[in-house]
Design a protein around this motif. Structure first.
Motif, PDB file in Angstrom:
ATOM      1  N   PRO A   1       0.800  -1.232   0.000  1.00  0.00           N
ATOM      2  CA  PRO A   1       0.000   0.000   0.000  1.00  0.00           C
ATOM      3  C   PRO A   1       0.831   1.279   0.000  1.00  0.00           C
ATOM      4  N   GLU A   2       2.139   1.172  -0.326  1.00  0.00           N
ATOM      5  CA  GLU A   2       2.998   2.343  -0.227  1.00  0.00           C
ATOM      6  C   GLU A   2       2.635   3.439  -1.216  1.00  0.00           C
ATOM      7  N   LEU A   3       2.217   3.051  -2.424  1.00  0.00           N
ATOM      8  CA  LEU A   3       1.944   4.029  -3.463  1.00  0.00           C
ATOM      9  C   LEU A   3       0.680   4.824  -3.148  1.00  0.00           C
ATOM     10  N   LYS A   4       0.767   6.135  -3.264  1.00  0.00           N
ATOM     11  CA  LYS A   4      -0.378   6.993  -2.961  1.00  0.00           C
ATOM     12  C   LYS A   4      -0.690   7.972  -4.087  1.00  0.00           C
ATOM     13  N   GLY A   5       0.217   8.123  -5.056  1.00  0.00           N
ATOM     14  CA  GLY A   5       0.082   9.169  -6.061  1.00  0.00           C
ATOM     15  C   GLY A   5      -0.849   8.819  -7.204  1.00  0.00           C
ATOM     16  N   VAL A   6      -0.756   9.618  -8.269  1.00  0.00           N
ATOM     17  CA  VAL A   6      -1.626   9.439  -9.428  1.00  0.00           C
ATOM     18  C   VAL A   6      -1.242   8.164 -10.175  1.00  0.00           C
ATOM     19  N   GLY A   7      -2.246   7.336 -10.455  1.00  0.00           N
ATOM     20  CA  GLY A   7      -2.022   6.120 -11.226  1.00  0.00           C
ATOM     21  C   GLY A   7      -2.389   6.279 -12.679  1.00  0.00           C
ATOM     22  N   VAL A   8      -3.476   7.017 -12.933  1.00  0.00           N
ATOM     23  CA  VAL A   8      -3.906   7.323 -14.296  1.00  0.00           C
ATOM     24  C   VAL A   8      -4.251   8.807 -14.351  1.00  0.00           C
ATOM     25  N   ARG A   9      -3.621   9.508 -15.279  1.00  0.00           N
ATOM     26  CA  ARG A   9      -3.912  10.922 -15.469  1.00  0.00           C
ATOM     27  C   ARG A   9      -4.979  11.046 -16.546  1.00  0.00           C
TER      28      ARG A   9
END
Length: 477
Positions: free
Chosen positions: A197-205
């Protein structure tokens, strides 16, 4: 036909809502056919976003005209971002609301039916999907599934799993899904699901969304607060004045709290209560960001905010002595059946109807804490008769020292029949019902040709479902 279905509800919940909207008084006034048409329009509208994005200017730090100019420059950048969409000469116009001088309106363009769907798919959860429909990008925690060979930089089609059936990390999904538009993947499938669960940023712009609406992520954060139109109306109806002591009984996340403080020029005291600690922290963060110093926050249950032992209040912390506040806002916990967009609600009838007793407990506390001559505003973001007009009828019967007042500004419609309130009493309420707007697809042509007056009318009507009642406590004789 709309590309979205009407909101998906449990049958028992839909029947409950329908019974309220087609009660005897309503059917007698409108006719059965018209009452049923309005209800079906409501169900359609709830699955779509409002016609306008509403932002409130923090007038404590800057003038509306200055912020409007800054926002115009920011929206030109957003316009350039949507490179796949032909604007036909249109930009995002910014309108200042004539009755709410600190509110700016930006039209939402859509739904758009001509977007080519891509073979590479990303499935997101329902809440993430709702945010995308209102202009957000797709953040990694909201991604449930991605195509097997998806790489960073791929053009992908984004879909919402409105019924919550997609398993996290799935490579494909054949369940009920609603198309939200196309975007560019910022990460590969492997990067997304191997580092959770580390990733928090934009996955799809999002570059080609079904609803074209600007994202306000980190846009002028000290100057702007993203807020639904009726939510901004509430604080104006409360009409806080400099030097007063005001209670926001159920305050999180602090939009109305900070609005109250700004309207009273940060002079006086605004007490904000919420019983969930991380929500209280959010109120503090918003107050700090907006430069407001008159707000005091407490992690405290509003139903217990009345001091019963009558010992002198020396610390200014909850619970409070009776008649401690000049004005009180009770933006009550509710079923939230007016929130938009909401393509599916899985709540049971028991859950939907569980809020009325809690609202009455909070209202009873608020009535005791209000000073004679003080103002109490009750509001919800739901459309049910039981949580709105029925609560007003109960309050007027239970608390004879409270009088229902006319509201200024009056932006919404009058209250709904069915709770036994008089015609004059219904006119003193504000009910925001999107069912008054015909359900139809929109396009850029109508935006280009619309007069400002028509656009303001649409903004006032095609918003979230909401309810406001204003009371004054009679002074003792």
């Amino acid at each position: 036909m709309s590309i979205f279905p009407k909101i998906s509800l449990r049958l028992e919940v839909e029947n409950y809502l329908k019974a309220g909207f087609m009660n005897k008084e309503v059917v007698s006034a409108l006719g059965k056919e018209e009452a049923e048409r309005k209800f079906e329009t409501l169900l359609q509208k709830l699955s779509h976003p409002p016609s306008f994005t509403t932002v409130r200017v923090n007038t404590h730090l800057a003038s509306v005209q200055h912020v409007k100019s800054l926002l115009f420059d920011e929206l030109q950048k957003v316009r350039a971002h949507f490179c796949h969409y032909q604007f036909n000469g249109l930009s995002f116009p910014i309108l200042q609301h004539p009755d709410l001088q600190d509110v700016l309106l930006i039209p939402v363009i859509g739904p758009r039916n001509n977007i080519k769907q891509q073979p590479c798919e990303v499935i997101v959860g329902a809440q993430c999907g709702n945010a995308v429909l209102r202009g957000a990008h797709v953040y990694v925690p909201g991604i449930m599934s991605a195509s097997k060979f998806m790489k960073g930089g791929d053009v992908v089609s984004v879909y919402s799993d409105i019924k919550g059936k997609c398993k996290k990390g799935a490579k494909e999904f054949d369940g009920t899904k609603i198309f939200l538009g196309n975007g560019i993947s910022e990460l590969s499938r492997k990067e997304i699901f191997s580092r959770l669960p580390e990733l928090k940023g934009v996955g799809v712009r999002m570059t080609d969304p079904v609803y074209l609406s600007p994202s306000f992520d980190n846009v002028l954060p000290s100057y702007l607060f993203l807020q639904n139109l009726p939510s901004a109306v509430v604080s104006h109806v409360l009409d806080p004045q400099p030097g007063e002591k005001i209670l926001d009984l159920c305050a999180a996340p602090g939009g109305k709290t900070t609005h109250i403080a700004a309207l009273m020029h940060d002079q006086g005291e605004v007490i904000a209560l919420d019983k969930i600690s991380n929500k209280v922290e959010k109120i503090k963060q918003n107050a700090l960001l907006l430069g407001l110093n008159s707000i005091r926050t407490f992690c405290f249950d509003g139903t217990k905010a009345l001091k019963l032992d009558m010992v002198k209040d020396t610390d200014g912390e909850p619970p409070f002595l009776p008649e401690s506040f000049d004005r009180i806002l009770l933006d009550a916990p509710c079923s939230g059946m007016g929130q938009r967009p909401n393509m599916a609600c899985t709540w049971t009838l028991k859950e939907v109807t569980s809020y009325q007793p809690l609202q009455r407990k909070l209202f009873t506390v608020a009535a005791e804490l209000l000073k004679p001559g003080g103002v109490l505003v009750y509001s919800t973001c739901t459309v049910t008769l039981a949580e709105n007009e029925e609560q007003v009828a109960w309050a007027l019967k239970t608390f004879p020292h409270l009088q229902l007042q006319r509201q200024d500004p009056q932006v919404g419609g009058e209250g709904m029949l069915g709770a036994g309130l008089s015609s004059e009493q219904l006119k003193r309420l504000q009910r925001f019902d999107p069912c008054v707007v015909p359900s139809q697809d929109s396009d850029t042509g109508s935006l280009r040709d619309a007069r400002i007056e028509d656009m303001i009318w649409l903004a006032n009507k095609d918003c979230i479902g909401f309810f406001i009642a204003k009371f004054v406590k009679c002074k003792s004789t």
